[in-house]
Design an enzyme around this catalytic site. Structure first.
Site, short mmCIF file in Angstrom:
data_model
loop_
_atom_site.label_atom_id
_atom_site.label_comp_id
_atom_site.label_asym_id
_atom_site.label_seq_id
_atom_site.Cartn_x
_atom_site.Cartn_y
_atom_site.Cartn_z
N ASN A 1 -2.38 32.35 29.55
CA ASN A 1 -1.81 31.19 28.87
C ASN A 1 -0.63 30.68 29.67
OD1 ASN A 1 -0.93 29.49 26.39
ND2 ASN A 1 0.88 30.76 26.79
N GLU A 2 -0.56 29.39 29.86
CA GLU A 2 0.58 28.76 30.53
C GLU A 2 1.03 29.60 31.73
OE1 GLU A 2 3.61 27.33 27.81
OE2 GLU A 2 2.17 25.96 26.91
N GLU B 1 -3.13 23.55 22.68
CA GLU B 1 -1.82 23.46 22.02
C GLU B 1 -1.42 22.00 21.99
OE1 GLU B 1 1.37 26.16 23.19
OE2 GLU B 1 -0.10 27.74 23.60
N TYR C 1 2.83 18.68 23.88
CA TYR C 1 3.57 18.56 22.62
C TYR C 1 4.24 17.20 22.53
CZ TYR C 1 2.95 23.52 21.64
OH TYR C 1 2.40 24.74 21.34
N GLN D 1 1.40 24.97 15.14
CA GLN D 1 0.54 26.09 14.90
C GLN D 1 0.09 26.07 13.45
OE1 GLN D 1 2.19 29.80 16.38
NE2 GLN D 1 2.65 28.93 18.37
O1 AHR Z 1 3.60 27.08 20.55
C1 AHR Z 1 4.79 27.59 21.04
C2 AHR Z 1 4.72 27.89 22.54
O2 AHR Z 1 4.56 26.69 23.24
C3 AHR Z 1 3.58 28.74 23.01
O3 AHR Z 1 3.83 30.09 22.90
C4 AHR Z 1 3.47 28.37 24.45
O4 AHR Z 1 2.17 28.53 24.95
C5 AHR Z 1 3.96 26.94 24.49
O5 AHR Z 1 4.88 26.74 25.48
#
Ligand code: AHR
Length: 501
Positions: A172-173, A304, A248, A353
């Site tokens: 992840n990331e 995400e 985001y 989330q």
């Molecule tokens: O969703 C919060 C965080 O955001 C996650 O852990 C990460 O993958 C992202 O940077």
């Protein structure tokens, strides 16, 4: 007047139900309290999973759940979360608030949660601080039916049958919290790690997801794909099924993102403009994917997405707990419509989330629970799951916003399933209702079978534990059907769903 033209004869592809997936991380009160309270809790539960939350998730037909992170995934060692609970390691959650993680929720509990919700499983593996062997054995533990050390261990821990791991994330990331790698380095690690994510049962394949970019980091997408396609046709069956993307909607700078409930008109439009940026992002990343994989064998997994505001005053900054208003509803409506429109490449997405963290669909406080405006939008959009996207286009929809922050007045998507056409439309304006004429190509009488709207008296309204129903979906009646035309009046700041036969 704005017009929406729908060609019901032009089907553009199936909308994967997984586009409406969710993400749950060991972060704040998402897993612990939000989803899992333990078998001995006074909060009603089945095998530790709180009943009220599971019921609410079933209602919106959650198709898929991603776990255990996030950044947490690249520090998670799965063996810590199996076996007798009393013997499980207690450790520090270094990423999120420095709290004690007692590992009482592990692989078995995650699978039980998905069983109760009735959703597919997406397990995210550890590349950043884990070994190939550890990852490989986790897959063996979860999915192998025969006789092997890991399968025996699973059986000894009380689960005879293997589970379905529908999707497996290889890190992840990894450009950030997952190891700060370069795209080329990660591309090579992906090649190696994924080799040992074995398919133990051809009939129940584990789809592999490679770590994709953050926002508009096209350099990452290019570098990972170039590395993975070098020497190997990366789209060959089972090498890479999906590539992820994280984005985001953050209105302000990182140190002052802005309040979730107290915002100006300018911030409203800025937020929606940033949500709408998803359209441009998808096109950018998909153009690169098209170069390597023109047949679209590799799906895009936006695993995400969602709003990220300042935490609720007085709460642990590491818990990322925020409230939600109709602004979040609009962000969800805009984003889900965009995913629908790109269903030829976008095959999976997870809102971040699920409970109590960022743009959650559910908030809890001890035994209390509320559904957020975002939950209500998912409830309207669920009719798109597995439906056929129909060709639709807006005409004269205009723009709205401030001088600085312009957004389309209206966004939409349309699908058909079992003879019923679902139209979801957002009015992004803060102060103007919008008339919309919906016109079908076929000259046939149309009638509305169901219609609902999520909006609010005041755009800052939100659902609290004392007043849980301030913002919710209510029946929508501001329409008139005549022949093949339906005229709607979309209230300002609203998400409208209308189903037509
Ligand atoms: O969703 C919060 C965080 O955001 C996650 O852990 C990460 O993958 C992202 O940077």
């Amino acid at each position: 007047m704005a017009k929406l033209v729908i060609n019901e004869n032009k089907k553009l592809g199936t909308i994967a139900p997984e586009i409406q997936g969710h993400f749950s991380e060991h972060l704040g009160r998402c897993i612990y309290e939000g989803l899992y309270v333990g078998e001995n809790s006074d909060i009603p539960n089945v095998n530790g999973m709180r009943t009220d939350v599971v019921e609410a998730l079933k209602e919106i037909r959650v198709p898929l759940l991603r776990w255990p992170g996030g950044c947490f995934a690249d520090e998670y060692h799965w063996r810590d979360g199996i076996g007798e609970k009393s013997g499980r390691k207690k450790m520090v959650n270094t990423h999120w608030g420095g709290v004690t993680e007692d590992n009482s929720f592990g692989t078995h509990e995650f699978m039980e949660l998905c069983r109760q919700i009735g959703c597919k499983t997406y397990v995210n593996g550890n590349v950043g601080s884990g070994t190939v062997q550890e990852m490989s054995e986790w897959v063996e533990y979860m999915t192998f039916a025969g006789v092997s050390p890991m399968a025996e261990l699973r059986k000894a821990n009380g689960h005879e049958e293997p589970w379905d791991v529908d999707y497996f994330g290889v890190g992840n990331e990894n450009w950030g919290c997952g190891g700060n790698m370069t795209p080329e380095h990660y591309g090579n690690e992906y090649r190696r790690y994924q080799t040992y994510v074995r398919q133990y049962d051809e009939k129940r394949p584990v789809k592999k997801i490679a770590c994709g970019a953050n926002s508009n980091d096209y350099h990452w997408t290019e570098g990972v794909l170039r590395t993975c396609f070098d020497h190997t046709p990366a789209h060959m069956h089972g090498f890479m099924d999906l590539l992820s993307l994280h984005y985001y909607t953050v209105p302000g700078p990182w140190e002052k993102k802005g309040s979730a409930t107290d915002y100006t008109d300018e911030e409203w439009y800025l937020t929606l403009k940033k949500a709408y940026f998803m359209e441009k992002l998808l096109k950018g990343h998909m153009a690169i994917m098209d170069q390597y994989d023109p047949e679209k064998k590799i799906g895009l997994s936006v695993d995400e997405w969602g709003t990220w505001f300042d935490v609720e005053p007085g709460t642990n900054p590491g818990f990322l707990y925020q409230q939600a208003t109709v602004r979040d509803a609009l962000v969800a409506g805009i984003t889900l419509n965009i995913f629908n429109k790109h269903c030829d490449r976008v095959k999976l997405a997870c809102i971040a989330q699920m409970v109590n963290v960022l743009q959650a669909v559910i908030l809890t406080d001890g035994e209390k629970m509320v559904k957020t405006p975002t939950w209500h939008v998912f409830n309207l959009f669920k009719h798109h799951q597995g439906a056929e996207l129909l060709m639709s286009a807006l005409d004269d929809e205009g723009e709205t916003g401030t001088e600085e922050n312009r957004v389309p007045m209206v966004t939409e998507s349309v699908s058909e399933k079992d003879g019923v056409i679902t139209i979801t439309v957002n009015n992004l304006s803060l102060d103007r209702d919008q008339e919309l004429t919906v016109e079908f190509t076929e000259d046939a009488d149309r009638s509305v079978v169901e219609a609902a709207v999520v909006t609010a008296g005041d755009v800052h309204d939100h659902n609290t534990f004392d007043q849980p129903d301030t913002v919710k979906a209510v029946p929508f009646t501001a329409y008139q059907a005549k022949g093949r035309t339906i005229t709607l009046t979309l209230p300002k700041a609203s998400v409208v769903m209308i189903r037509v036969e």
